[in-house]
Design an enzyme around this catalytic site. Structure first.
Site: not given
Ligand SMILES: NC(=O)c1ccc[n+]([C@@H]2O[C@H](COP(=O)([O-])OP(=O)(O)OC[C@H]3O[C@@H](n4cnc5c(N)ncnc54)[C@H](O)[C@@H]3O)[C@@H](O)[C@H]2O)c1
Length: 296
Positions: A118, A139, A151, A189
């Protein structure tokens, strides 16, 4: 691309194994913990049952999916014939560097090494291998069989060829891949965590209460879940760790974690997984109430 190895059979690893197996790939699922492997197979079975009940797959699809998954506790055995390895082990830099060093030794020289991290730099992970061009971020989002996004993160040395293969493969899993570059937090994120942090600052500065903040974002912005509840689901320790990566990586005070978040994690209040975060989950997720610290 036929043989896939997935390292780590926790929340993400079992979903990634499930998804590849459902689309006909042979999957070697690897975990150091045999009980985690057994739990993963049971979880995959239950999730497949749910898909059968919804009519999205048949009983035969379920049986074939389970048949496509083999369990391993030894990394060297599990990755030997893999064309692609997706690492989804615990989020810890030292652990991931060790795994990728081992992968460089035991995986076929032409194998692509992907990480589901992450927040850890793909460029850093690639730097411990001798095949930086074949190291990439893949991801997936939780729950993997349901969420469309992958991702795809290009490290500094990732080649065009590796990126194209992983983008194409993600499409074959019926996912929507998005290519991004390797900077702290990638895209997901980098945008999500500052929003969660700002929601925590809003609470910390007594602008509004937990339910008020979540209601504004749910009803006003059409978010399916408020940011404080989402933080509880992700894990407050995970949110703090990612904010620290953003703060350290950019050296910009705008990413500094709210002191309230730091205090909550230090006190062991990590959200759903510890039973209490901004909400208390003693009566289950559906009946969660605002934690006593924050109730009026
Ligand atoms: N949980 C999420 O919502 C989410 C979303 C996207 C990405 N991620 C990332 O996915 C990765 C895994 O997260 P998770 O939530 O599934 O964690 P988890 O704790 O549920 O599972 C991690 C698994 O890795 C295993 N493991 C530890 N060391 C190992 C080793 N050396 N070899 C093989 N297996 C090993 C553990 O036994 C455990 O079963 C992390 O990098 C995390 O940042 C998590």
């Amino acid at each position: 691309m036929k043989n896939i190895a997935v390292i780590g059979s926790g929340t993400m690893g079992n979903g990634i194994a499930h998804t590849f197996a459902q689309f006909g790939y042979q999957v070697n699922l690897i975990d150091v913990n045999n009980e985690a492997l057994e739990r993963a197979i049971s979880t995959i079975g239950k999730n497949l049952d749910r898909q059968v009940a919804k009519g999205t797959i048949t009983e035969a699809d379920k049986a074939n999916t389970l048949k496509n998954i083999s369990n391993f506790t030894q990394l060297s055995e599990g990755v030997a014939n893999a064309d692609l390895i997706v690492e989804a082990a615990t989020e810890n830099l030292e652990l991931k560097l060790k795994i990728f060093k081992d992968l460089d030794t035991f995986a076929k020289p032409e194998a692509i090494l992907a990480s589901n991290t992450s927040s850890i730099s793909i460029t850093k992970i690639a730097s411990v291998t001798n095949r930086g061009d074949k190291v990439i971020g893949m991801h997936f989002m939780n729950p993997v069989p349901v969420m469309k996004l992958v991702e795809v993160i290009r490290g500094y040395a990732t080649s065009d060829e590796t990126t194209a293969i992983v983008m194409d493969l993600s499409t074959k899993l019926s996912k929507a891949p998005v290519e991004v570059n390797d900077y702290p937090g990638f895209v997901a994120n980098r945008i999500l965590m500052p929003m969660i942090n700002e929601a925590i600052y809003t609470l910390y500065e007594s602008v509004a209460g937990v339910e008020e903040i979540d209601t504004v974002m749910k009803l006003g912005m059409a978010h399916p879940m408020g940011p404080l509840q989402l933080a509880d689901f992700i894990g407050l320790d995970v949110c703090l760790a990612i904010l620290n990566v953003l703060h350290d990586g950019f050296g910009n005070p705008k990413y500094a974690p709210c002191p309230l978040l730091v205090n909550m994690v230090t006190a062991g209040n990590k959200g759903v997984k510890s039973g209490e975060g901004f909400y208390n989950y003693a009566k289950g997720i559906k009946e969660a109430v605002v934690a006593s610290k924050f109730s009026k």
